[in-house]
Design a protein around this motif. Structure first.
Motif, mmCIF file in Angstrom:
data_model
loop_
_atom_site.group_PDB
_atom_site.id
_atom_site.type_symbol
_atom_site.label_atom_id
_atom_site.label_comp_id
_atom_site.label_asym_id
_atom_site.label_seq_id
_atom_site.Cartn_x
_atom_site.Cartn_y
_atom_site.Cartn_z
ATOM 1 N N PHE A 48 -5.743 6.118 -4.336
ATOM 2 C CA PHE A 48 -6.260 6.864 -3.179
ATOM 3 C C PHE A 48 -7.763 6.693 -3.040
ATOM 4 O O PHE A 48 -8.291 6.564 -1.930
ATOM 5 N N ILE A 49 -8.466 6.706 -4.178
ATOM 6 C CA ILE A 49 -9.918 6.473 -4.121
ATOM 7 C C ILE A 49 -10.176 5.090 -3.534
ATOM 8 O O ILE A 49 -11.049 4.909 -2.679
ATOM 9 N N ALA A 50 -9.353 4.114 -3.957
ATOM 10 C CA ALA A 50 -9.544 2.743 -3.473
ATOM 11 C C ALA A 50 -9.307 2.656 -1.966
ATOM 12 O O ALA A 50 -10.103 2.045 -1.244
ATOM 13 N N VAL A 51 -8.232 3.291 -1.490
ATOM 14 C CA VAL A 51 -7.933 3.238 -0.047
ATOM 15 C C VAL A 51 -9.063 3.896 0.746
ATOM 16 O O VAL A 51 -9.539 3.359 1.758
ATOM 17 N N THR A 52 -9.515 5.065 0.271
ATOM 18 C CA THR A 52 -10.613 5.757 0.943
ATOM 19 C C THR A 52 -11.833 4.853 1.020
ATOM 20 O O THR A 52 -12.501 4.732 2.053
ATOM 21 N N CYS A 53 -12.101 4.211 -0.110
ATOM 22 C CA CYS A 53 -13.275 3.373 -0.215
ATOM 23 C C CYS A 53 -13.180 2.150 0.710
ATOM 24 O O CYS A 53 -14.134 1.829 1.418
ATOM 25 N N PHE A 54 -11.999 1.524 0.745
ATOM 26 C CA PHE A 54 -11.795 0.372 1.637
ATOM 27 C C PHE A 54 -12.002 0.807 3.089
ATOM 28 O O PHE A 54 -12.644 0.117 3.885
ATOM 29 N N THR A 55 -11.450 1.975 3.433
ATOM 30 C CA THR A 55 -11.547 2.458 4.804
ATOM 31 C C THR A 55 -13.003 2.719 5.175
ATOM 32 O O THR A 55 -13.469 2.343 6.262
ATOM 33 N N LEU A 56 -13.757 3.364 4.251
ATOM 34 C CA LEU A 56 -15.166 3.648 4.516
ATOM 35 C C LEU A 56 -15.961 2.360 4.696
ATOM 36 O O LEU A 56 -16.800 2.257 5.594
ATOM 37 N N LYS A 127 0.064 6.202 3.022
ATOM 38 C CA LYS A 127 -1.207 5.695 3.531
ATOM 39 C C LYS A 127 -1.175 4.173 3.431
ATOM 40 O O LYS A 127 -0.669 3.615 2.467
ATOM 41 N N SER A 128 -1.735 3.553 4.470
ATOM 42 C CA SER A 128 -1.738 2.100 4.378
ATOM 43 C C SER A 128 -3.076 1.554 4.831
ATOM 44 O O SER A 128 -3.813 2.197 5.578
ATOM 45 N N ILE A 129 -3.395 0.389 4.334
ATOM 46 C CA ILE A 129 -4.566 -0.321 4.822
ATOM 47 C C ILE A 129 -4.123 -1.715 5.240
ATOM 48 O O ILE A 129 -3.129 -2.228 4.712
ATOM 49 N N PRO A 130 -4.826 -2.308 6.178
ATOM 50 C CA PRO A 130 -4.461 -3.672 6.579
ATOM 51 C C PRO A 130 -4.653 -4.619 5.407
ATOM 52 O O PRO A 130 -5.471 -4.351 4.522
ATOM 53 N N TYR A 222 -2.491 -5.534 -3.113
ATOM 54 C CA TYR A 222 -1.247 -6.303 -3.130
ATOM 55 C C TYR A 222 -0.239 -5.755 -2.128
ATOM 56 O O TYR A 222 0.302 -6.484 -1.308
ATOM 57 N N TYR A 223 0.013 -4.453 -2.182
ATOM 58 C CA TYR A 223 1.045 -3.866 -1.321
ATOM 59 C C TYR A 223 0.475 -3.279 -0.036
ATOM 60 O O TYR A 223 1.146 -3.257 0.987
ATOM 61 N N GLY A 224 -0.732 -2.693 -0.128
ATOM 62 C CA GLY A 224 -1.338 -2.110 1.068
ATOM 63 C C GLY A 224 -0.800 -0.741 1.449
ATOM 64 O O GLY A 224 -1.302 -0.124 2.377
ATOM 65 N N VAL A 225 0.235 -0.255 0.749
ATOM 66 C CA VAL A 225 0.746 1.089 1.039
ATOM 67 C C VAL A 225 0.817 1.914 -0.234
ATOM 68 O O VAL A 225 1.239 1.429 -1.279
ATOM 69 N N ILE A 226 0.403 3.167 -0.136
ATOM 70 C CA ILE A 226 0.483 4.062 -1.293
ATOM 71 C C ILE A 226 0.895 5.451 -0.810
ATOM 72 O O ILE A 226 0.766 5.777 0.370
ATOM 73 N N ASP A 227 1.429 6.260 -1.725
ATOM 74 C CA ASP A 227 1.622 7.680 -1.429
ATOM 75 C C ASP A 227 1.393 8.471 -2.719
ATOM 76 O O ASP A 227 1.133 7.887 -3.774
#
Lengths: 304, 238
Positions: A48-56, A127-130, A222-227
């Protein structure tokens, strides 16, 4: 043949991630003899920290992929280590010296707490990121089967191998590593030699969390989706990997991770994708029944 | 000058009242021997000095400072080293790594010269340097445990039954080294032993511990001549 090689690639990628997480289980078990059931959730928090960080970073307009990846790795590792430290400090250290079961139960509580914390603050939805690292190499085609090696897979395996090398050096060659091993072998004696054992245990939790954080970043890529629930599955598989390799053994955790990753990939491809978890846990049961010390964790015969 | 002053120390292990008001003084530069039967509280006293377990009452003063509230690693860093009962070397580490652990809190510059000193005292350690410590013989492990303690350059060396389970040749070697460390290097030593014969001969002073209390005190020769000591601790050895 082509399909076997493809599964080998997939299995090694998956196994790298399990191996990184498994080290956290095995190190903590080695030094304080407890299974940290919250470790999988530390990994989930790191994703989750990684996704937040990528999004920011995307919002900030940083488009260079290597730069973004490095920043995310650094930030995620830093924050997750602090998480690992706090979990030990609040949930396990106060119970040191009580029964063996107390910190184990506390870790299950911590696991539930972390899942709910993320669920409440981040929402229960996926949550997903491109895709961040796209493309790959088509190795060859045979019998109509195309063997594909994604760049993200190459990065995962390379980062894992590099990290394992650094980590092995840290444990076997440095003074911290020596103190860590001394605490594993005889905690009281280490204290008598002037080692601050509490600090060594804290650092062990932080290193375990840092490795899980790298796994979290890699999985996000790798997957781009987490929960909020990914920590449970990955955690219990990494735990299986640690037991298979021999709990307490560091090379064992790495090997166990790879074996579990490979078995899962091959099982999913050739037998049944739905039942791949059954395969993993059957292995856990078989290992516990027939080789409880795992592949590399053999009991030592020592003179006393 | 008194290096170590233990006064009125009581220790409990759970419900067991192991030390019942121990008083003991170790002066700088002397060897003090504590003898007593199994279960008299000798090892408990050694561990209580390190706060494992913490004393229930009394005072432990080292170099003029009360150390009874400190943690084990802080006490160790003040300059007290222990060769514990059962040696407790790190079995899955090499001999070298065990010695490095002994020097873990020392400046790096001490390591080379100190290692050379240990090789001079215990030549066998140099031969076995890269061997895993768990594979050494009992006597060799004892040498390693002593060397590991010395690597910290302690001001006060505690030895808990260093002759236990050793072959006679090694026993003599251990007591020779204890005498040597004190004579040639001025090291202050507190020695706990069941092997009263050797231990009292090498010591300046001796004390007899019985059921958690010091019941007799005197110089080594006096205690060796004392009929009660002879009956309890020496005749059985013969």
């Amino acid at each position: 043949m082509a399909s076997i090689i493809q599964q080998l690639i997939n299995g090694l990628t998956l196994g790298s991630i399990y191996g990184l997480i498994a080290i956290g289980y095995t190190m903590v078990y080695g030094i304080i003899g407890m299974i940290n059931f919250a470790h999988g959730d530390i990994y989930m928090v790191s994703a989750f920290i990684a996704v937040t960080c990528f999004t920011l970073l995307a919002a900030a307009g940083i488009s260079s992929v290597p730069l973004a990846l490095l920043i995310v790795l650094a930030v995620t590792v830093a924050f997750t280590s602090v998480f690992g430290w706090s979990v030990e400090r609040t949930a396990y250290r106060p119970l040191r010296g009580s029964t063996r079961l107390a910190p184990l139960i506390s870790s299950i509580g911590m696991s539930i707490f972390l899942q709910n914390m993320v669920q409440v603050t981040q929402g229960a939805r996926v949550k997903s990121i491109p895709p961040i690292i796209t493309g790959g190499i088509d190795l060859f085609t045979r019998d109509g089967f195309n063997v594909h090696l994604a760049y993200s897979q190459i990065i995962i395996v390379m980062v894992t191998v590099a990290l394992m090398a650094v980590f092995t050096w840290l444990i076997t060659q440095t003074s911290f590593g020596r103190q860590q091993r001394a605490c594993e072998q005889d905690r009281t004696m280490a204290m008598l030699l002037g080692i601050d054992v509490d600090r060594t245990i804290s650092l062990t939790f932080m290193i375990g969390a840092a490795l899980a954080a790298v796994a979290g970043v890699l999985v996000t890529v790798y997957y781009g989706v987490i929960d909020f629930y990914i920590g449970f599955g990955a955690g219990i598989k990494a735990f299986t990997a640690a037991v298979l390799g021999g709990i307490g053994s560091l090379p064992g955790a790495m090997l166990g991770g790879l074996v579990i990753g490979l078995i899962e990939a091959f099982w999913a491809a050739y037998l049944s994708a739905e039942y791949k978890d059954v395969a993993t846990f059957s292995i856990l049961i078989l290992v516990l029944m027939f080789r409880p010390n795992g592949l590399l964790g053999r009991p030592e015969v020592e003179k006393v | 000058m008194n290096m170590l002053e233990i006064s009125g120390v009581h220790t409990h292990y759970g419900h067991v009242h192991a030390l019942k008001g121990v008083d003991l003084v170790v002066r700088s530069g002397e060897i003090v021997t504590l003898i007593g039967a199994n279960g008299a509280g000798k090892s408990t006293l050694m561990m209580t000095l390190f706060g494992v377990p913490h004393l229930s009452s009394g005072r432990i003063v080292f170099e003029g400072e009360d150390i009874s509230g400190l943690k084990a690693h802080q006490i160790s860093r003040r300059g007290i080293a222990l060769v514990p009962e059962g040696r407790r070397i790190f079995p899955r580490m090499t001999v070298l790594e065990n010695l490095q652990m002994g020097a873990a809190m020392s400046p790096a510059a001490h390591f080379g010269p100190d290692l050379e000193r240990m090789f001079a005292l215990f030549p066998v350690l140099e031969e076995r340097l890269l061997q895993r410590a768990g594979t050494l013989s009992g006597g060799e492990q004892q040498m390693l445990a002593i060397a590991r303690a010395l690597m910290a350059r302690p001001k006060l060396l505690l030895l808990d039954e260093p002759s236990l389970g050793l072959a006679p040749l090694y026993i003599r070697r251990v007591f020779d080294i204890i005498g040597e460390l004190n004579r040639d290097h001025g090291m202050t030593i507190l020695l706990v032993e069941q092997n009263a014969h050797h231990a009292l001969r090498v010591a300046h002073r001796g004390l007899v511990l019985q059921q958690g209390k010091v019941v007799l005190e005197g110089n080594g020769q006096e205690l060796l001549a004392n009929p009660a000591v002879r009956a309890a601790y020496l005749e059985a050895d013969q």
